[in-house]
Design a protein around this motif. Structure first.
Motif, PDB file in Angstrom:
ATOM      1  N   GLY A 105       0.796  -1.225   0.000  1.00 41.28           N
ATOM      2  CA  GLY A 105       0.000   0.000   0.000  1.00 41.28           C
ATOM      3  C   GLY A 105       0.825   1.269   0.000  1.00 41.28           C
ATOM      4  N   ASN A 106       0.091   2.387   0.102  1.00 44.09           N
ATOM      5  CA  ASN A 106       0.741   3.702   0.071  1.00 44.09           C
ATOM      6  C   ASN A 106       1.680   3.937   1.246  1.00 44.09           C
ATOM      7  N   THR A 161     -10.544  -3.013 -10.029  1.00 43.62           N
ATOM      8  CA  THR A 161      -9.930  -1.831  -9.419  1.00 43.62           C
ATOM      9  C   THR A 161     -10.056  -1.870  -7.907  1.00 43.62           C
ATOM     10  N   GLN A 162     -11.247  -2.180  -7.414  1.00 45.35           N
ATOM     11  CA  GLN A 162     -11.453  -2.264  -5.960  1.00 45.35           C
ATOM     12  C   GLN A 162     -10.573  -3.346  -5.356  1.00 45.35           C
ATOM     13  N   PHE A 165      -6.767  -2.295  -4.993  1.00 46.35           N
ATOM     14  CA  PHE A 165      -6.460  -1.447  -3.839  1.00 46.35           C
ATOM     15  C   PHE A 165      -6.702  -2.174  -2.523  1.00 46.35           C
ATOM     16  N   ASN A 170      -0.849  -0.029  -5.361  1.00 45.91           N
ATOM     17  CA  ASN A 170      -1.051   1.411  -5.533  1.00 45.91           C
ATOM     18  C   ASN A 170      -1.620   1.779  -6.890  1.00 45.91           C
ATOM     19  N   SER A 171      -1.560   0.854  -7.850  1.00 46.00           N
ATOM     20  CA  SER A 171      -2.113   1.136  -9.171  1.00 46.00           C
ATOM     21  C   SER A 171      -2.673  -0.138  -9.785  1.00 46.00           C
ATOM     22  N   VAL A 172      -3.709   0.009 -10.593  1.00 47.17           N
ATOM     23  CA  VAL A 172      -4.322  -1.137 -11.259  1.00 47.17           C
ATOM     24  C   VAL A 172      -3.354  -1.730 -12.281  1.00 47.17           C
ATOM     25  N   ASP A 286     -14.862   3.092   0.738  1.00 47.59           N
ATOM     26  CA  ASP A 286     -13.523   3.651   0.960  1.00 47.59           C
ATOM     27  C   ASP A 286     -12.718   2.792   1.931  1.00 47.59           C
ATOM     28  N   ALA A 289      -9.708  -0.723   1.496  1.00 47.14           N
ATOM     29  CA  ALA A 289      -8.249  -0.800   1.634  1.00 47.14           C
ATOM     30  C   ALA A 289      -7.847  -1.545   2.902  1.00 47.14           C
TER      31      ALA A 289
END
Length: 509
Positions: A105-106, A161-162, A165, A170-172, A286, A289
């Motif tokens: 993750g980020n 996409t869901q 994450f 961090n990216s598809v 949201d 994640a």
């Protein structure tokens, strides 16, 4: 080609796979060299010839050997297995951090930062992963993330996409590339295969968008035996209104908060499938994640990854458990170690019924009331809320109130602090600390020798002629028993599964 399975013999693996014994599910994986796939021991496919098989102790080891996961038995859904870790503390700590998402993750850290946290060099960290898995720590973490994503692709209707994450990417684009490179199939292709296989199935509502959030339905497998009747009875006796609830006498539900994510889950036992149907309700999409960590927490709370055959073999070798062993007795956890600590403080020197009444009062007074998917629930109070509370509603000694407030203050000021540091808090002693670690961290090796019920049961068994430790036959009288010495030996005999012996003794009482 040699196998990479350090504990089980080839013959044991052969027998287990041919019998499709669920007790070995997740303990090893079967690589089929002629097809290039790897399977669980319970795979329904026609069993391959032994000369075409190679055995692996983990899914990541099989993947590192160039094999792809089977689409029929879905290795991503197998129970986790940690028995092989043994006493390799550094590796176990590294796996705990990685599986908790520290590299994903980020907010993911790099290998150098992880090595610093473990107090070792990055070179040594890479070496122990190479020796045990044939891959690097980063690739191990990525594989775990991909297997979680694969499970979501199979079991939910979340978008790619869901899922990307939710799995910590961090990216598809990066997710798609990694998925194809590692699992030899694109996420979209896997989704199409899953949908094709599911055609004609009725009542498959795997994921639904709801007015105020998201609902997902997953299946969590375990290795038998599991005594759900006893586990559910334990939860039932200690339930908090609107925070926990029972479903038709068989299922269990509770709400939770994980970071910013809020929601609740409900589980229904499916004994014939050796697993649980788990519905997870999140207050917002949201919060996806946090889904991986939430699912890990639910598995820990239900103790679904325990190797009960191994645990019960060790317990049976202690003289005190030569009879009356309750099969499949697991550790019923709490959502957080802070919650377990609060339960322990409230339970000091009172009955379970009294402690539960106090706990209900605490949650009602200081917990946050929220509505998720139309259901009104109360979240367990935060450390900050407890630290600032008057606790006037609780009918208990002032010293215990002070200890509870001090615990809330300590945890709010040291959110990542070690639980052992709680001993610096006045009113927090070894019993409270041990109980919190056993139920809040699922520490497997806590024999609560100072617990009154445990002490009475141990001494009662001793008086009946059970001899947990070797001693002078002429000193075989209850009045002359050195309880401390007796339990020291008993702790050594039951290690590393002392917590399971504690629950055995509680249930025998």
């Amino acid at each position: 080609m040699s196998n990479v399975l350090p504990k089980l013999s080839n013959e044991s693996c052969r027998k287990a796979r041919l019998s499709r014994d669920p007790r070995f599910d997740g303990k090893f994986f079967i690589g089929v060299l002629t097809t290039g796939i790897f399977c669980r021991p319970i795979c329904p496919a026609v069993a391959p010839k032994e000369e075409n098989v190679r055995y692996f102790d983990s899914a990541v080891s099989a993947s590192s050997a160039g094999l792809r996961p089977c689409l029929r038995c879905r290795p991503d859904s197998a129970p986790n297995s940690s028995a092989w870790k043994g006493t390799r503390t550094t590796l176990e700590r590294a796996l705990t951090l990685i599986e908790g998402g520290v590299l994903s993750g980020n907010d993911g850290i790099d290998i150098e930062a992880l090595s610093d946290r473990l107090g070792i060099s990055s070179r040594y960290l890479r070496q122990i992963f190479s020796d045990n898995f044939g891959t690097s720590p980063k690739k191990y973490a990525q594989f775990r993330d991909l297997m979680f994503a694969k499970q979501l692709l199979h079991q939910t209707n979340l978008s790619v996409t869901q899922i990307a994450f939710a799995a910590g990417f961090n990216s598809v684009r990066r997710f798609n590339e990694s998925f194809k490179q590692t699992l030899k199939l694109t996420p979209t292709a896997l989704r199409k295969t899953t949908q094709k296989n599911a055609k004609g199935e009725k009542g498959t509502d795997k994921m639904a968008q709801i007015t105020d959030g998201v609902m997902l339905s997953l299946f969590f497998a375990y290795r038998p035996p599991l005594n759900w009747t006893r586990q559910m009875a334990f939860y039932r006796l200690r339930m908090v209104e609107k925070m926990e609830w029972e479903l038709d006498g068989e299922g269990y539900g509770r709400c939770f908060q994980f970071g910013e994510a809020k929601g609740y889950f409900e589980v229904s036992h499916q004994a014939d499938k050796n697993g649980f149907k788990v519905n997870i309700y999140l207050a917002s999409s949201d919060h996806l994640a946090s889904l991986k960590n939430i699912t890990m927490q639910i598995r820990r709370l239900l103790d679904l990854d325990a190797d009960m055959d191994k645990i019960e073999t060790v317990l049976a070798s202690t003289a005190i458990m030569t009879k009356d062993m309750i099969q499949g007795l697991r550790l019923p956890g709490t959502w957080s170690v802070f919650e377990a600590g609060c339960r322990a403080v409230l339970g000091q020197q009172v009955s379970i019924i009294q402690a539960t009444a106090l706990l209900n009062t605490l949650v009602k007074a200081y917990g946050e009331n929220v509505t998720i998917s139309g259901k009104k629930v109360v979240l367990f109070p935060t450390p900050e809320a407890i630290a600032a509370a008057s606790l006037d509603e609780l009918k208990m000694p002032g010293a215990r109130k002070a200890a509870l407030k001090a615990l809330g203050l300590f945890v709010s000021e040291n959110p990542g602090g070690a639980v052992d540091e709680w001993l610096s808090i006045k009113g927090i002693g070894p019993w409270t600390l041990a109980y919190a670690k056993m139920r809040g961290l699922s520490d497997p090796d806590i024999l609560l020798c100072s617990d009154l019920v445990v002490k009475k049961k141990v001494l009662s068994l001793y008086q009946q002629g059970v001899e947990p430790v070797a001693h002078d036959k002429q000193a075989n009288t209850l009045s002359r028993v050195d309880y401390s010495e007796l339990t020291d030996r008993l702790t050594e005999q039951a290690s590393p599964w002392g917590s399971y012996l504690t629950f055995q003794l509680w249930n025998l009482a």
